[in-house]
Scaffold this motif. Structure first.
Motif, PDB file in Angstrom:
ATOM      1  N   ILE A   1       0.839  -1.201   0.000  1.00 32.39           N
ATOM      2  CA  ILE A   1       0.000   0.000   0.000  1.00 32.39           C
ATOM      3  C   ILE A   1       0.875   1.252   0.000  1.00 32.39           C
ATOM      4  N   ALA A   2       1.944   1.235   0.806  1.00 28.40           N
ATOM      5  CA  ALA A   2       2.863   2.377   0.853  1.00 28.40           C
ATOM      6  C   ALA A   2       3.547   2.582  -0.494  1.00 28.40           C
ATOM      7  N   GLU A   3       3.912   1.504  -1.170  1.00 29.96           N
ATOM      8  CA  GLU A   3       4.528   1.613  -2.491  1.00 29.96           C
ATOM      9  C   GLU A   3       3.566   2.240  -3.496  1.00 29.96           C
ATOM     10  N   THR A   4       2.299   1.844  -3.414  1.00 31.97           N
ATOM     11  CA  THR A   4       1.291   2.428  -4.305  1.00 31.97           C
ATOM     12  C   THR A   4       1.168   3.924  -4.069  1.00 31.97           C
ATOM     13  N   LEU A   5       1.147   4.324  -2.808  1.00 36.69           N
ATOM     14  CA  LEU A   5       1.048   5.746  -2.488  1.00 36.69           C
ATOM     15  C   LEU A   5       2.289   6.507  -2.954  1.00 36.69           C
ATOM     16  N   LYS A   6       3.445   5.868  -2.909  1.00 40.36           N
ATOM     17  CA  LYS A   6       4.660   6.528  -3.401  1.00 40.36           C
ATOM     18  C   LYS A   6       4.557   6.771  -4.903  1.00 40.36           C
ATOM     19  N   HIS A   7       4.032   5.800  -5.654  1.00 41.77           N
ATOM     20  CA  HIS A   7       3.828   6.005  -7.088  1.00 41.77           C
ATOM     21  C   HIS A   7       2.861   7.162  -7.326  1.00 41.77           C
ATOM     22  N   LYS A   8       1.829   7.254  -6.503  1.00 36.69           N
ATOM     23  CA  LYS A   8       0.871   8.342  -6.649  1.00 36.69           C
ATOM     24  C   LYS A   8       1.497   9.678  -6.261  1.00 36.69           C
ATOM     25  N   TYR A   9       2.423   9.674  -5.321  1.00 31.87           N
ATOM     26  CA  TYR A   9       3.186  10.877  -4.988  1.00 31.87           C
ATOM     27  C   TYR A   9       3.918  11.383  -6.232  1.00 31.87           C
ATOM     28  N   GLY A  10       4.522  10.460  -6.978  1.00 28.80           N
ATOM     29  CA  GLY A  10       5.281  10.846  -8.161  1.00 28.80           C
ATOM     30  C   GLY A  10       4.426  11.456  -9.250  1.00 28.80           C
ATOM     31  N   ARG A  11       3.168  11.069  -9.324  1.00 28.41           N
ATOM     32  CA  ARG A  11       2.284  11.606 -10.355  1.00 28.41           C
ATOM     33  C   ARG A  11       1.156  12.456  -9.747  1.00 28.41           C
ATOM     34  N   ALA A  12       1.412  12.991  -8.542  1.00 28.91           N
ATOM     35  CA  ALA A  12       0.406  13.821  -7.883  1.00 28.91           C
ATOM     36  C   ALA A  12      -0.001  14.980  -8.785  1.00 28.91           C
ATOM     37  N   ILE A  13      -1.246  15.398  -8.665  1.00 31.65           N
ATOM     38  CA  ILE A  13      -1.827  16.396  -9.549  1.00 31.65           C
ATOM     39  C   ILE A  13      -1.785  17.773  -8.890  1.00 31.65           C
ATOM     40  N   GLU A  14      -1.157  18.727  -9.553  1.00 29.42           N
ATOM     41  CA  GLU A  14      -1.173  20.097  -9.053  1.00 29.42           C
ATOM     42  C   GLU A  14      -2.532  20.708  -9.372  1.00 29.42           C
ATOM     43  N   VAL A  15      -3.147  21.324  -8.374  1.00 33.14           N
ATOM     44  CA  VAL A  15      -4.515  21.809  -8.543  1.00 33.14           C
ATOM     45  C   VAL A  15      -4.635  23.268  -8.116  1.00 33.14           C
ATOM     46  N   LYS A  16      -5.723  23.863  -8.553  1.00 35.12           N
ATOM     47  CA  LYS A  16      -6.113  25.194  -8.105  1.00 35.12           C
ATOM     48  C   LYS A  16      -7.583  25.123  -7.692  1.00 35.12           C
ATOM     49  N   ARG A  17      -7.977  26.056  -6.870  1.00 37.18           N
ATOM     50  CA  ARG A  17      -9.369  26.061  -6.420  1.00 37.18           C
ATOM     51  C   ARG A  17     -10.218  26.915  -7.348  1.00 37.18           C
ATOM     52  N   LYS A  18     -11.410  26.459  -7.618  1.00 36.99           N
ATOM     53  CA  LYS A  18     -12.360  27.245  -8.393  1.00 36.99           C
ATOM     54  C   LYS A  18     -13.752  27.041  -7.797  1.00 36.99           C
ATOM     55  N   ARG A  19     -14.657  27.907  -8.175  1.00 39.72           N
ATOM     56  CA  ARG A  19     -16.031  27.794  -7.713  1.00 39.72           C
ATOM     57  C   ARG A  19     -16.932  27.465  -8.900  1.00 39.72           C
ATOM     58  N   LYS A  20     -17.773  26.487  -8.700  1.00 37.25           N
ATOM     59  CA  LYS A  20     -18.720  26.083  -9.732  1.00 37.25           C
ATOM     60  C   LYS A  20     -20.094  25.971  -9.091  1.00 37.25           C
ATOM     61  N   LYS A  21     -21.000  26.819  -9.551  1.00 36.30           N
ATOM     62  CA  LYS A  21     -22.355  26.877  -8.996  1.00 36.30           C
ATOM     63  C   LYS A  21     -22.313  27.110  -7.480  1.00 36.30           C
ATOM     64  N   GLY A  22     -21.388  27.999  -7.081  1.00 33.61           N
ATOM     65  CA  GLY A  22     -21.284  28.366  -5.678  1.00 33.61           C
ATOM     66  C   GLY A  22     -20.559  27.369  -4.804  1.00 33.61           C
ATOM     67  N   VAL A  23     -20.013  26.309  -5.391  1.00 31.04           N
ATOM     68  CA  VAL A  23     -19.326  25.262  -4.631  1.00 31.04           C
ATOM     69  C   VAL A  23     -17.828  25.316  -4.930  1.00 31.04           C
ATOM     70  N   SER A  24     -17.001  25.308  -3.872  1.00 30.50           N
ATOM     71  CA  SER A  24     -15.547  25.292  -4.050  1.00 30.50           C
ATOM     72  C   SER A  24     -15.089  23.886  -4.423  1.00 30.50           C
ATOM     73  N   MET A  25     -14.227  23.813  -5.408  1.00 32.13           N
ATOM     74  CA  MET A  25     -13.683  22.523  -5.832  1.00 32.13           C
ATOM     75  C   MET A  25     -12.320  22.735  -6.450  1.00 32.13           C
ATOM     76  N   PHE A  26     -11.608  21.631  -6.677  1.00 35.52           N
ATOM     77  CA  PHE A  26     -10.291  21.694  -7.287  1.00 35.52           C
ATOM     78  C   PHE A  26     -10.382  21.426  -8.784  1.00 35.52           C
ATOM     79  N   ALA A  27      -9.475  22.066  -9.518  1.00 31.07           N
ATOM     80  CA  ALA A  27      -9.335  21.811 -10.950  1.00 31.07           C
ATOM     81  C   ALA A  27      -7.850  21.650 -11.251  1.00 31.07           C
ATOM     82  N   PRO A  28      -7.470  20.710 -12.129  1.00 33.48           N
ATOM     83  CA  PRO A  28      -6.055  20.533 -12.463  1.00 33.48           C
ATOM     84  C   PRO A  28      -5.497  21.775 -13.137  1.00 33.48           C
ATOM     85  N   ILE A  29      -4.269  22.147 -12.774  1.00 35.17           N
ATOM     86  CA  ILE A  29      -3.606  23.265 -13.439  1.00 35.17           C
ATOM     87  C   ILE A  29      -3.190  22.864 -14.849  1.00 35.17           C
ATOM     88  N   ASN A  30      -2.750  21.618 -15.006  1.00 34.60           N
ATOM     89  CA  ASN A  30      -2.395  21.094 -16.326  1.00 34.60           C
ATOM     90  C   ASN A  30      -3.676  20.807 -17.098  1.00 34.60           C
TER      91      ASN A  30
END
Length: 352
Positions: free
Chosen positions: A231-260
């Motif tokens: 499980i830790a190895e899987t999380l390390k792989h996900k660390y390597g491909r983690a998604i950089e995000v920014k916050r946006k509002r959609k219909k009054g709700v805060s959510m994340f959107a990928p920067i890429n």
């Protein structure tokens, strides 16, 4: 004369909320420092152990589970340091909890991994404690509704993933922080949930054979989470491909959107971050960087543990070191193993 103005009161409330947001999910990892402690009575639950006020209350209600929680903290800390032992960031700052250095507060991918590994180790440990009878809080997990195939039958005592998930969400205050509108708290909530999802997705079946002379004519199986190292190895792989995000509002709700813009969605089991990481080349205690000077590196590797990357272009020094190890071990009936001590000269390389 009033001791506090309305402005001061508002500032105090904001400060408390900010502190709660930062404290909720991972400061409990400090329990690894008291892993040998015996949890027998509600009075054993104290904030000095790294628990928040809410976690102290939960601890008092679930004292028999706290030894498992403490062991989970040790398992999480060890796994983090093992997975990143050959990286510039080697997860050394996780041992500073409940004090939080900047690398675990600024919204980096390192922070994302720590929140993910914290929730993963907690659900794994609690679910397993239920199945082995280490607590009276829960029992075996339920068998899948799908009927087994002809070559096995459900039996034994499986990991109680459902209870592990409920306790993890309660202990990390997940349902509180997931509704926060603060960007870092939203990130922490997402990565906490991602860690539990990775653990749950590792679920497989463990089996035991029955029959004459081990013929396995009958096979009994039960649901089981994977070994935590996987499980830790899987999380390390996900660390390597983690998604950089920014916050946006959609219909009054805060959510994340990928920067890429090439990334179309943010899966629930992927890690996210909002702040780029420092290079960790130079010591910076406040940032959580110990630097890489004096760290061992692999001269022949071009990966993260290779001297080119680990040493940040400063070069490295090589030397011969004598090491000792157990060797020529023999088993003597009954029941002793005797070994000799052998030495060898190995070439090591350390960053300048």
């Amino acid at each position: 004369m009033e001791m506090f103005s309305n402005k001061n009161i508002v500032q105090l409330v904001i400060w408390v909320i900010l502190c709660m947001d930062l404290c909720m999910a991972v400061k409990w990892l400090a329990l690894f420092k008291s892993r040998t402690k015996k949890w027998n009575f509600p009075d054993d639950c104290k904030k000095s152990s790294g628990l928040t006020s809410e976690q102290v209350r939960i601890c008092e209600q679930h004292v028999s589970l706290m030894e498992t929680v403490a062991q989970a903290s040790l398992k999480g800390v060890d796994a983090c340091q093992k997975q990143f032992s050959d990286r510039r960031w080697n997860c050394s700052t996780i041992t500073s909890v409940p004090k939080m250095t900047k690398d675990l507060k600024r919204g980096t991918r390192e922070q994302a991994f720590v929140y993910g590994i914290a929730s993963a180790t907690l659900i794994h440990s609690v679910a397993r404690a239920c199945s082995i009878g280490a607590t009276n809080e829960c029992t075996c997990g339920a068998f899948p509704l799908k009927a087994p195939s002809d070559d096995f039958k459900w039996g034994g005592c499986g990991d109680n993933v459902d209870y592990g998930l409920r306790f993890t969400e309660l202990f990390t205050s997940y349902h509180t922080i997931k509704n926060s509108k603060r960007k870092k708290t939203m990130m922490n909530a997402h990565n906490t949930a991602a860690g539990t999802q990775v653990a749950i997705s590792s679920r497989t079946k463990a089996c035991k054979c029955h029959g004459v002379s081990g013929s396995c004519s009958i096979k009994t199986c039960w649901p089981s989470l994977a070994d935590f190292n996987k499980i830790a190895e899987t999380l390390k792989h996900k660390y390597g491909r983690a998604i950089e995000v920014k916050r946006k509002r959609k219909k009054g709700v805060s959510m994340f959107a990928p920067i890429n813009k090439n990334v179309k969605s943010i899966p629930n089991d992927e890690l996210v971050y909002i702040q780029k990481s420092p290079d960790y080349c130079s010591p910076d205690r406040k940032m959580g960087s110990i630097g890489t000077q004096g760290r061992n590196c692999d001269r022949d590797s071009h990966d993260s543990g290779g001297c080119d990357i680990m040493c940040c272009g400063r070069g490295y020094d090589s030397s011969d070191v004598q090491i000792f190890r157990r060797c020529e071990c023999k088993y003597y009936w009954c029941c002793e193993v005797k070994c000799n001590t052998c030495s060898e000269i190995v070439r090591v390389h350390r960053c300048r």
